[in-house]
Design an enzyme around this catalytic site. Sequence first.
Site, PDB file in Angstrom:
ATOM      1  N   TYR A 103       0.865  -1.191   0.000  1.00 31.40           N
ATOM      2  CA  TYR A 103       0.000   0.000   0.000  1.00 31.40           C
ATOM      3  C   TYR A 103       0.887   1.222   0.000  1.00 31.40           C
ATOM      4  O   TYR A 103       1.805   1.326   0.822  1.00 31.40           O
ATOM      5  CB  TYR A 103      -0.903   0.025   1.232  1.00 31.40           C
ATOM      6  CG  TYR A 103      -2.333  -0.281   0.854  1.00 31.40           C
ATOM      7  CD1 TYR A 103      -2.985   0.528  -0.072  1.00 31.40           C
ATOM      8  CD2 TYR A 103      -3.008  -1.364   1.388  1.00 31.40           C
ATOM      9  CE1 TYR A 103      -4.290   0.244  -0.460  1.00 31.40           C
ATOM     10  CE2 TYR A 103      -4.311  -1.650   1.006  1.00 31.40           C
ATOM     11  CZ  TYR A 103      -4.940  -0.832   0.078  1.00 31.40           C
ATOM     12  OH  TYR A 103      -6.215  -1.113  -0.307  1.00 31.40           O
ATOM     13  N   GLU A 117      -0.407   4.760  -0.716  1.00 35.13           N
ATOM     14  CA  GLU A 117      -1.197   5.954  -1.039  1.00 35.13           C
ATOM     15  C   GLU A 117      -0.353   7.200  -0.831  1.00 35.13           C
ATOM     16  O   GLU A 117       0.338   7.336   0.185  1.00 35.13           O
ATOM     17  CB  GLU A 117      -2.465   5.991  -0.181  1.00 35.13           C
ATOM     18  CG  GLU A 117      -3.527   5.057  -0.738  1.00 35.13           C
ATOM     19  CD  GLU A 117      -4.570   4.664   0.284  1.00 35.13           C
ATOM     20  OE1 GLU A 117      -4.179   4.258   1.390  1.00 35.13           O
ATOM     21  OE2 GLU A 117      -5.758   4.761  -0.028  1.00 35.13           O
ATOM     22  N   ASP A 134      -5.565  13.113 -25.481  1.00 34.36           N
ATOM     23  CA  ASP A 134      -5.640  11.695 -25.107  1.00 34.36           C
ATOM     24  C   ASP A 134      -4.825  10.941 -26.159  1.00 34.36           C
ATOM     25  O   ASP A 134      -5.303  10.685 -27.265  1.00 34.36           O
ATOM     26  CB  ASP A 134      -7.098  11.233 -25.103  1.00 34.36           C
ATOM     27  CG  ASP A 134      -7.231   9.772 -24.703  1.00 34.36           C
ATOM     28  OD1 ASP A 134      -6.221   9.028 -24.788  1.00 34.36           O
ATOM     29  OD2 ASP A 134      -8.345   9.364 -24.328  1.00 34.36           O
ATOM     30  N   THR A 161      -2.567   5.309 -22.307  1.00 36.74           N
ATOM     31  CA  THR A 161      -2.442   3.966 -21.757  1.00 36.74           C
ATOM     32  C   THR A 161      -1.007   3.521 -22.025  1.00 36.74           C
ATOM     33  O   THR A 161      -0.346   4.042 -22.921  1.00 36.74           O
ATOM     34  CB  THR A 161      -3.422   2.992 -22.421  1.00 36.74           C
ATOM     35  OG1 THR A 161      -3.370   3.192 -23.828  1.00 36.74           O
ATOM     36  CG2 THR A 161      -4.829   3.199 -21.933  1.00 36.74           C
ATOM     37  N   LYS A 216      -0.510  -0.078 -25.289  1.00 38.62           N
ATOM     38  CA  LYS A 216      -0.788  -0.154 -26.736  1.00 38.62           C
ATOM     39  C   LYS A 216       0.558  -0.184 -27.471  1.00 38.62           C
ATOM     40  O   LYS A 216       1.363  -1.065 -27.180  1.00 38.62           O
ATOM     41  CB  LYS A 216      -1.711   1.001 -27.141  1.00 38.62           C
ATOM     42  CG  LYS A 216      -3.093   0.909 -26.456  1.00 38.62           C
ATOM     43  CD  LYS A 216      -4.074   1.900 -26.997  1.00 38.62           C
ATOM     44  CE  LYS A 216      -5.476   1.690 -26.475  1.00 38.62           C
ATOM     45  NZ  LYS A 216      -5.741   2.357 -25.180  1.00 38.62           N
ATOM     46  N   ARG A 222      -0.649  -3.244 -18.825  1.00 33.32           N
ATOM     47  CA  ARG A 222      -1.969  -2.600 -18.927  1.00 33.32           C
ATOM     48  C   ARG A 222      -2.059  -1.520 -17.853  1.00 33.32           C
ATOM     49  O   ARG A 222      -1.832  -1.783 -16.667  1.00 33.32           O
ATOM     50  CB  ARG A 222      -3.064  -3.648 -18.712  1.00 33.32           C
ATOM     51  CG  ARG A 222      -4.477  -3.144 -18.844  1.00 33.32           C
ATOM     52  CD  ARG A 222      -5.401  -4.292 -19.147  1.00 33.32           C
ATOM     53  NE  ARG A 222      -5.036  -4.854 -20.438  1.00 33.32           N
ATOM     54  CZ  ARG A 222      -5.450  -4.378 -21.621  1.00 33.32           C
ATOM     55  NH1 ARG A 222      -6.269  -3.356 -21.685  1.00 33.32           N
ATOM     56  NH2 ARG A 222      -5.053  -4.941 -22.748  1.00 33.32           N
TER      57      ARG A 222
HETATM   58  N1  DSN Z   1     -10.545   0.062 -26.007  1.00 32.94           N
HETATM   59  C1  DSN Z   1      -9.512   0.889 -26.582  1.00 32.94           C
HETATM   60  C2  DSN Z   1      -9.353   0.656 -28.037  1.00 32.94           C
HETATM   61  O1  DSN Z   1      -9.495  -0.473 -28.472  1.00 32.94           O
HETATM   62  O2  DSN Z   1      -9.069   1.567 -28.777  1.00 32.94           O
HETATM   63  C3  DSN Z   1      -9.690   2.321 -26.274  1.00 32.94           C
HETATM   64  O3  DSN Z   1      -9.983   2.489 -24.959  1.00 32.94           O
END
Ligand code: DSN
Length: 425
Positions: free
Chosen positions: A64, A66, A210, A236, A239, A245
């Site tokens: 933990y 925080e 984003d 994110t 990707k 993730r």
């Molecule tokens: N779910 C993602 C995508 O496939 O683009 C975006 O959040």
Amino acid sequence: MTESPAVPAWGPDFAALERTDPEIARVVLAERDRLNAGLQLIASENFTSPAVLAALGSTLSNKYAEGYPGRRYYGGCEVVDEAETIGIERAKALFGAEHANLQPHSGASANQAVYGAFCAPGDTVLAMSLPHGGHLTHGAKVSFSGKWFDAVHYGVDAETEDIDYDQVRDLAREHRPKMIICGGSAIPRLIDFAAFREICDEVGAIMFVDAAHFIGLVAGKAIPSPVPYADVVTFTTHKVLRGPRGGMLVSKAEHAAALDKAVFPMMQGGPLMHAVAAKAVALKEAATPEYQQYARQVISNAQALVAELTAEGMRAVTGGTDTHLALLDLRGIGVTGAEAEARTGAARIVLNKNAIPNDPQPPRVASGIRVGTPSVTTQGMDEADMKQVASLIVRAVKDADGSQTAAVAAEVAELVAGKPAYATS
Ligand code: DSN
């Protein structure tokens, strides 16, 4: 006298999983085998490295923590502090950013924090509409962002199918949004960040990028960066960036305190320190010349793939791609997105149906598919492989009666056997 329990292994120990929970161990192996057995063309997925997986499977999961490094609400954080500090410094160096926060659990959590930092419920935000390539968290009615904020949406130009910057400016002047969002889930072209900055400055809006989809290409210096222009950039980490993730954000220093407070304690509790450490590993990997070569190859592969698919009668939305993904309109060959997804899936080619701009079909059917090259590029495929991948996709998509499924699946298996995603021993 009771026997002391055996000391557990400190790191990933698959044999322990098999002993304790054979059912879940079987699922874990089955997923590895599924990845190895097919072509993974979901534009938002990738194959993360063993180093990242090792950090994810570590005892940092137990802690933990925080708060932030040096300012925690729990004792014993001196070790995990190091991981987070290393990660923050790597993110700042890689993206040339003044501030970084590695704690968002996901891209949606990072976006939630940005709303929390800059907006109050009821404020107006301007963002790309979901059916034109935006994202749920950019004001879709079913998301917190559309329920709690007054979201106005821009779309793409009817002719070019690229972002309609005149519409963005007109809507910004009319609605004076608190925040303007750019980025999305199905945008094949580069975004003109300078144009967004100019519009934001004109109306006094926060510029929120984003970058979830394309940040890996930015990290690999294959496309221009939004960081010099934006107030805040969220993304994110799983990707093209090829990390665990999770989510992250980078920002101007002037917004650091507001964003940190919005991530914790406003939107999240304890950070996932194993994921934070794994993000740090991915950032180190992304700072290498090998990763830069990878990022360039991802784009070359996407361009090669889309050229072959369009030669076979699929129409590329915007006419092509500058990035890792392409959106294909299948109306010309008389197949829906849902049919294409099902037919390719049966032949072990994994992609997703996707709405095209002004799609006459409902989202569950859709007129298009989205394909992306992050995963196949990680497993070492190049433009020549994309020629074969395209031919397999087309054969599967046009195979209405399923008579070709077995033959296509066999060729897919042969193609990926030479370039497996993960070792099996
Ligand atoms: N779910 C993602 C995508 O496939 O683009 C975006 O959040």
